[in-house]
Design an enzyme around this catalytic site. Sequence first.
Site, PDB file in Angstrom:
ATOM      1  CB  THR A 173      -1.211  -0.054   1.300  1.00  0.00           C
ATOM      2  OG1 THR A 173      -1.336  -0.912   0.956  1.00  0.00           O
ATOM      3  CG2 THR A 173      -1.711   0.873   1.810  1.00  0.00           C
ATOM      4  CE  LYS A 175       0.000   2.566   4.306  1.00  0.00           C
ATOM      5  NZ  LYS A 175      -1.095   2.502   4.884  1.00  0.00           N
ATOM      6  CE  LYS A 177      -4.331   5.568   5.946  1.00  0.00           C
ATOM      7  NZ  LYS A 177      -5.311   4.567   6.127  1.00  0.00           N
ATOM      8  CG  HIS A 294      -9.959  -1.941   1.914  1.00  0.00           C
ATOM      9  ND1 HIS A 294     -10.238  -1.004   3.224  1.00  0.00           N
ATOM     10  CD2 HIS A 294      -8.251  -1.372   2.281  1.00  0.00           C
ATOM     11  CE1 HIS A 294      -9.130  -0.635   3.898  1.00  0.00           C
ATOM     12  NE2 HIS A 294      -7.981  -1.013   3.271  1.00  0.00           N
TER      13      HIS A 294
END
Length: 476
Positions: A173, A175, A177, A294
Site C-alpha cells: 500500500t 504511503k 496514504k 477493501h
Amino acid sequence: MSPQTETKASVGFKAGVKDYKLTYYTPDYETLDTDILAAFRVTPQPGVPAEEAGAAVAAESSTGTWTTVWTDGLTSLDRYKGRCYHIEPVAGDENQYICYVAYPLDLFEEGSVTNMFTSIVGNVFGFKALRALRLEDLRIPVAYIKTFLGPPHGIQVERDKLNKYGRPLLGCTIKPKLGLSAKNYGRAVYECLRGGLDFTKDDENVNSQPFMRWRDRFLFCAEAINKAQAETGEIKGHYLNATAGTCEEMIKRAVFARELGVPIVMHDYITGGFTANTSLAHYCRDNGLLLHIHRAMHAVIDRQKNHGMHFRVLAKALRLSGGDHIHSGTVVGKLEGERDITLGFVDLLRDDFTEKDRSRGIYFTQSWVSTPGVLPVASGGIHVWHMPALTEIFGDDSVLQFGGGTLGHPWGNAPGAVANRVALEACVQARNEGRDLAREGNTIIREACKWSPELAAACEVWKEIKFEFQAMDTID
C-alpha cells in the site's frame, strides 16, 4: 360490518399484543435445504426469557410487528415467517444465548445482498427487548447462491492472467496514504513494482481529492505499471480505487482503468455499499478487470463481541456480491485477528465446501457450488520478520501486503520491495524443501540475509517491532 370484516372476526382475529414466542419460537421445526439459516448471539434485557428474545429476532427480521394486524390473515404466515428453531446458552455468560433462526427463501430478492441484509440485520438490531445482538454466521442455501454471479474471476483465473503460481502474491500500500501528488505517487508505484512486488495499492481513502485527482493518479500509475513490466518481464498491477460518491462515477473510473489497460481496480465495499459493489463486480467480469476489495469500516460493525455482525458474515456476503481479493487481517500484524477464527473465514472465502467447526467460529456447513474463490489479503503492520508466519498461516492462495514494511526501508522503496520478495522466495523454497516455517522461520530469514543486503537492512530496522495485544474476537 362489511362481509369482509365479519369473515375476519369469525376466524379469530383479536386486536392487541401477544408474545412473539407463541408464533415464532418453533423448536420442533426441521430446517429445509432452501432456508437461509442465521446464528445470532442474543443478550436479552433482564426479565426477557430466551425463547421470547429469540422469537422476537425471528419476527422482527421477517414478517412480525409489535401488534396483531388484520392483514396477517391475507397471507400465509407459516410460509413466510422466520422461525427461531434452536437456542443454546453461551458458556460463561448467564444471560447470553446463541439463537438459530431459519428464513424461507421466498423472503429474499434473487441476487441481492442488499435485500438479504435489509431483512436479516435491519430494524431488529435496535429492538428494545434486547440489550445486544450480534449476527455470528449465515448458512446461504445453494438455491440462493446460484442467483449470484459472485467474484468477477476467482483465484485460478487471476493466476492465469498474472502467470504466477506456487507462491503467495506480494503487494504494498502506497504511503503516506494522503497528500502525495499524482506524479510522486506514480514514482512510488514504479519503484515498488520494479523491486519485485506483484501489486501496489491505493489506500482505502484515496479517491479523488484536491491534492491528487483520480484521473491523474490513474494515468501516472498506468505509466508506472507499463515501465515496471517492461523492465522486469513480469505482469504487474496497481489497485486503482474506483470508489466514488455515485455509482455512475464509480463505473466511469472503472471504464477509464480498462481503457488504460491495467489489470485490476479496487472498491471499498462497505462504505461504497453492496449495490455499488455488485454493479462494479458485474462490470469487471464483463471487461476482464480483477477486483480488489477493501473492508474499510468493517470494525464499526464487527469489532464488538456482543453486538453487530461478525466479519465471517461480511466475507460470505462479499463472495456473493463479487470481489477477487478482500482484506482479512494478518493474525500477526497491527490489526485485529485471532488465528483460528481468521483461518475459519479465510476458508469460507477460498474453499468450495466448508464443514461446521465451532472451534473456528463456523456455525454451519457451507457449500459454494463452484462459486469462484476470493484471495484473502493479509495487510497491516507486517514486515519481513513476519514472512515465515504469514506464508505458513495463509498458504499460496493469498496476497501478502506490506505498506510501511516496504516503503519504510532505510534504503528506499525499491530495496524495500527487494527485501520482501527475497524473504518470500526464501520462505517458499524452505517450505517446499520440507522445513518447518513455524519453528525455523527466523533462521530461514537470517540465512537469506547473507545473500541479500536489502533484506539484511530490513531485518535490522524491524527486529524489535511487535504488536502484542490480545484479540477481541475470540472463541467462547
